[in-house]
Write a protein that holds these residues in place. Sequence first.
Motif, mmCIF file in Angstrom:
data_model
loop_
_atom_site.group_PDB
_atom_site.id
_atom_site.type_symbol
_atom_site.label_atom_id
_atom_site.label_comp_id
_atom_site.label_asym_id
_atom_site.label_seq_id
_atom_site.Cartn_x
_atom_site.Cartn_y
_atom_site.Cartn_z
ATOM 1 N N UNK A 135 39.284 36.609 15.591
ATOM 2 C CA UNK A 135 39.383 38.029 15.925
ATOM 3 C C UNK A 135 38.578 38.875 14.946
ATOM 4 N N UNK A 136 38.605 38.531 13.650
ATOM 5 C CA UNK A 136 37.825 39.270 12.657
ATOM 6 C C UNK A 136 36.330 39.198 12.954
ATOM 7 N N UNK A 137 35.851 38.023 13.313
ATOM 8 C CA UNK A 137 34.413 37.827 13.508
ATOM 9 C C UNK A 137 33.908 38.255 14.881
ATOM 10 N N UNK A 138 34.720 38.046 15.900
ATOM 11 C CA UNK A 138 34.260 38.274 17.270
ATOM 12 C C UNK A 138 34.717 39.628 17.810
ATOM 13 N N UNK A 139 35.843 40.101 17.343
ATOM 14 C CA UNK A 139 36.333 41.399 17.789
ATOM 15 C C UNK A 139 37.435 41.329 18.826
ATOM 16 N N UNK A 140 37.677 40.145 19.360
ATOM 17 C CA UNK A 140 38.765 39.943 20.320
ATOM 18 C C UNK A 140 39.437 38.618 19.997
ATOM 19 N N UNK A 141 40.705 38.447 20.356
ATOM 20 C CA UNK A 141 41.380 37.163 20.137
ATOM 21 C C UNK A 141 40.734 36.059 20.975
ATOM 22 N N UNK A 142 40.879 34.807 20.553
ATOM 23 C CA UNK A 142 40.248 33.702 21.286
ATOM 24 C C UNK A 142 40.686 33.610 22.750
ATOM 25 N N UNK A 143 41.941 33.902 23.031
ATOM 26 C CA UNK A 143 42.407 33.819 24.420
ATOM 27 C C UNK A 143 41.708 34.868 25.292
ATOM 28 N N UNK A 144 41.512 36.053 24.766
ATOM 29 C CA UNK A 144 40.797 37.099 25.503
ATOM 30 C C UNK A 144 39.340 36.714 25.688
ATOM 31 N N UNK A 145 38.734 36.184 24.630
ATOM 32 C CA UNK A 145 37.336 35.758 24.709
ATOM 33 C C UNK A 145 37.174 34.671 25.777
ATOM 34 N N UNK A 146 38.083 33.717 25.781
ATOM 35 C CA UNK A 146 38.021 32.615 26.758
ATOM 36 C C UNK A 146 38.113 33.159 28.180
ATOM 37 N N UNK A 147 39.045 34.073 28.403
ATOM 38 C CA UNK A 147 39.244 34.636 29.735
ATOM 39 C C UNK A 147 38.019 35.447 30.184
ATOM 40 N N UNK A 148 37.502 36.287 29.302
ATOM 41 C CA UNK A 148 36.420 37.198 29.668
ATOM 42 C C UNK A 148 35.037 36.554 29.665
ATOM 43 N N UNK A 149 34.867 35.496 28.880
ATOM 44 C CA UNK A 149 33.543 34.892 28.746
ATOM 45 C C UNK A 149 33.207 33.926 29.862
ATOM 46 N N UNK A 150 34.175 33.557 30.670
ATOM 47 C CA UNK A 150 33.958 32.523 31.684
ATOM 48 C C UNK A 150 32.718 32.785 32.528
ATOM 49 N N UNK A 151 32.559 33.966 33.063
ATOM 50 C CA UNK A 151 31.406 34.240 33.908
ATOM 51 C C UNK A 151 30.408 35.199 33.307
#
Length: 149
Positions: free
Chosen positions: A103-119
Amino acid sequence: MTGTPATEQRLRDLARLRRVRDRIDRDYAQPLDVEALARGVHLSAGHLSREFRLAYGEPPYAYLMTRRIERAMALLRRGDLSVTEVCFAVGCSSLGTFSTRFTELVGVPPSTYRRDAAGAWAGLPSCVVKHVTRPVRNREASSSGPRLA
């Protein structure tokens, strides 16, 4: 013509630091600590940390975590592993620490990143995706949301 002894020593020191960085890049998923990295190049942990920071802009442990988070981002974009599986696959032993650093490095939690990054990155070459999504430690993560679009 040979350089001065100080210049030659500095070049040897930089070669040591490069070996440490290369080991981190290669073995990021293995249990690594600064003391073991320092022993591998015959330096004290404190001296290695100071010199590594001078050469690369961040201490060895921060560099290691950046590499782990970078790899985690790629695994999460694939979408076939859970956040917990990704955490352990990149060498982190604590899901809480992994999530906090991510979250510190990317700006979102990993679960949010996984959900949003899919497509979000579909159709782009992987080298472009890697460059655009590379975590940058010395930048504060935006609180306005993910950097995916």
